[in-house]
Design a protein around this motif. Structure first.
Motif, PDB file in Angstrom:
ATOM      1  N   VAL A 128       6.924  -1.692   0.409  1.00 10.28           N
ATOM      2  CA  VAL A 128       7.148  -2.873   0.004  1.00 10.28           C
ATOM      3  C   VAL A 128       7.239  -3.826   1.094  1.00 10.28           C
ATOM      4  O   VAL A 128       6.659  -4.959   1.411  1.00 10.28           O
ATOM      5  CB  VAL A 128       8.633  -3.052  -0.848  1.00 10.28           C
ATOM      6  N   LEU A 129       8.045  -3.492   2.196  1.00  7.73           N
ATOM      7  CA  LEU A 129       7.905  -4.200   3.480  1.00  7.73           C
ATOM      8  C   LEU A 129       6.867  -4.315   4.164  1.00  7.73           C
ATOM      9  O   LEU A 129       6.252  -5.760   4.497  1.00  7.73           O
ATOM     10  CB  LEU A 129       8.906  -3.516   4.406  1.00  7.73           C
ATOM     11  N   LEU A 130       5.957  -3.366   4.069  1.00 14.07           N
ATOM     12  CA  LEU A 130       4.520  -3.565   4.781  1.00 14.07           C
ATOM     13  C   LEU A 130       3.732  -4.269   3.784  1.00 14.07           C
ATOM     14  O   LEU A 130       2.929  -5.346   4.174  1.00 14.07           O
ATOM     15  CB  LEU A 130       3.812  -2.260   4.836  1.00 14.07           C
ATOM     16  N   LEU A 131       3.713  -4.405   2.525  1.00 20.19           N
ATOM     17  CA  LEU A 131       2.754  -5.087   1.609  1.00 20.19           C
ATOM     18  C   LEU A 131       3.403  -6.782   1.827  1.00 20.19           C
ATOM     19  O   LEU A 131       2.458  -7.611   1.674  1.00 20.19           O
ATOM     20  CB  LEU A 131       3.012  -4.563   0.091  1.00 20.19           C
ATOM     21  N   ARG A 132       4.569  -6.784   1.871  1.00 21.21           N
ATOM     22  CA  ARG A 132       5.093  -8.203   2.167  1.00 21.21           C
ATOM     23  C   ARG A 132       4.688  -8.758   3.473  1.00 21.21           C
ATOM     24  O   ARG A 132       4.457  -9.919   3.481  1.00 21.21           O
ATOM     25  CB  ARG A 132       6.880  -8.215   2.317  1.00 21.21           C
ATOM     26  N   GLU A 133       4.596  -7.889   4.370  1.00 18.82           N
ATOM     27  CA  GLU A 133       4.064  -8.457   5.872  1.00 18.82           C
ATOM     28  C   GLU A 133       2.767  -8.965   5.694  1.00 18.82           C
ATOM     29  O   GLU A 133       2.076  -9.677   6.166  1.00 18.82           O
ATOM     30  CB  GLU A 133       4.253  -7.221   6.719  1.00 18.82           C
ATOM     31  N   ILE A 134       1.795  -7.815   5.074  1.00 16.62           N
ATOM     32  CA  ILE A 134       0.485  -8.395   4.977  1.00 16.62           C
ATOM     33  C   ILE A 134       0.314  -9.575   4.020  1.00 16.62           C
ATOM     34  O   ILE A 134      -0.582 -10.504   4.468  1.00 16.62           O
ATOM     35  CB  ILE A 134      -0.316  -7.024   4.035  1.00 16.62           C
ATOM     36  N   ARG A 135       1.047  -9.569   2.986  1.00 16.93           N
ATOM     37  CA  ARG A 135       0.944 -10.982   2.476  1.00 16.93           C
ATOM     38  C   ARG A 135       1.336 -12.173   3.117  1.00 16.93           C
ATOM     39  O   ARG A 135       0.707 -13.301   3.029  1.00 16.93           O
ATOM     40  CB  ARG A 135       1.862 -10.821   1.013  1.00 16.93           C
ATOM     41  N   ASP A 136       2.204 -12.126   3.822  1.00 18.75           N
ATOM     42  CA  ASP A 136       2.544 -13.258   4.661  1.00 18.75           C
ATOM     43  C   ASP A 136       1.505 -13.661   5.746  1.00 18.75           C
ATOM     44  O   ASP A 136       1.247 -14.620   5.969  1.00 18.75           O
ATOM     45  CB  ASP A 136       4.074 -12.905   5.256  1.00 18.75           C
ATOM     46  N   ASN A 137       0.880 -12.730   6.204  1.00 22.40           N
ATOM     47  CA  ASN A 137      -0.202 -12.598   7.215  1.00 22.40           C
ATOM     48  C   ASN A 137      -1.296 -13.032   6.460  1.00 22.40           C
ATOM     49  O   ASN A 137      -1.953 -14.066   7.212  1.00 22.40           O
ATOM     50  CB  ASN A 137      -0.524 -11.390   7.762  1.00 22.40           C
ATOM     51  N   LEU A 138      -1.582 -12.983   5.075  1.00 21.71           N
ATOM     52  CA  LEU A 138      -2.717 -13.607   4.633  1.00 21.71           C
ATOM     53  C   LEU A 138      -2.487 -15.077   4.511  1.00 21.71           C
ATOM     54  O   LEU A 138      -3.532 -15.802   4.018  1.00 21.71           O
ATOM     55  CB  LEU A 138      -2.961 -12.752   3.427  1.00 21.71           C
ATOM     56  N   ARG A 139      -1.540 -15.509   4.165  1.00 19.71           N
ATOM     57  CA  ARG A 139      -0.992 -16.954   3.762  1.00 19.71           C
ATOM     58  C   ARG A 139      -1.084 -17.671   5.003  1.00 19.71           C
ATOM     59  O   ARG A 139      -1.306 -19.147   4.791  1.00 19.71           O
ATOM     60  CB  ARG A 139       0.391 -16.837   3.157  1.00 19.71           C
TER      61      ARG A 139
END
Length: 140
Positions: A128-139
């Motif tokens: 979940v932490l990795l997915l959140r990091e990916i999401r934040d980087n995409l934004r």
């Protein structure tokens, strides 16, 4: 064979075992309270009421044979029906004390339950932490 299986499932359930343990401990606790009342409290109460012994208060409902001691046990041994209200007073006092002790115990348990700090939330899984990091980087 079905009824035996059902009975075994019923008998091994946690609630039945908890109840059995509670009854056994309750019996032992009742003896302790009985001793506290009989050996500690009633002598003090009797002292304030002129050395009165509640356990020996009774009303004879018949005539005792000549020479019978004037005690509850002597009247009972002689077969005389007695109205043993002193025993009732002692047992009622036992009940009141036991109920009060249980009230205090439950009050403490409830107090401890309220005072317990809330449990920490479980740690967030690494995925979940990795997915959140990916999401934040995409934004960005």
């Amino acid at each position: 064979m079905g009824i035996m299986k059902e009975f075994r499932e019923f008998a091994v359930k946690g609630n039945v075992i908890d109840l059995a343990v509670g009854v056994i401990i309750g019996g032992a606790f009742g003896k302790i309270v009985d001793s506290v009342v009989k050996d500690l409290i009633m002598p003090v109460v009797g002292l304030f009421f002129g050395k009165l012994d509640f356990s020996n208060l009774f009303l004879a409902l018949g005539t005792a044979p000549a020479g019978t001691a004037d005690t509850l046990q002597a009247y009972r041994d002689a077969g005389v029906p007695v109205f043993a209200y002193g025993s009732f007073i002692t047992i009622a006092l036992n009940f009141i004390i036991l109920a009060f002790i249980i009230f205090l115990m439950i009050k403490q348990v409830n107090k401890l339950k309220r005072a317990a700090p809330p449990a920490e939330p479980p740690a967030t899984p690494e995925e979940v932490l990795l997915l959140r990091e990916i999401r934040d980087n995409l934004r960005k």
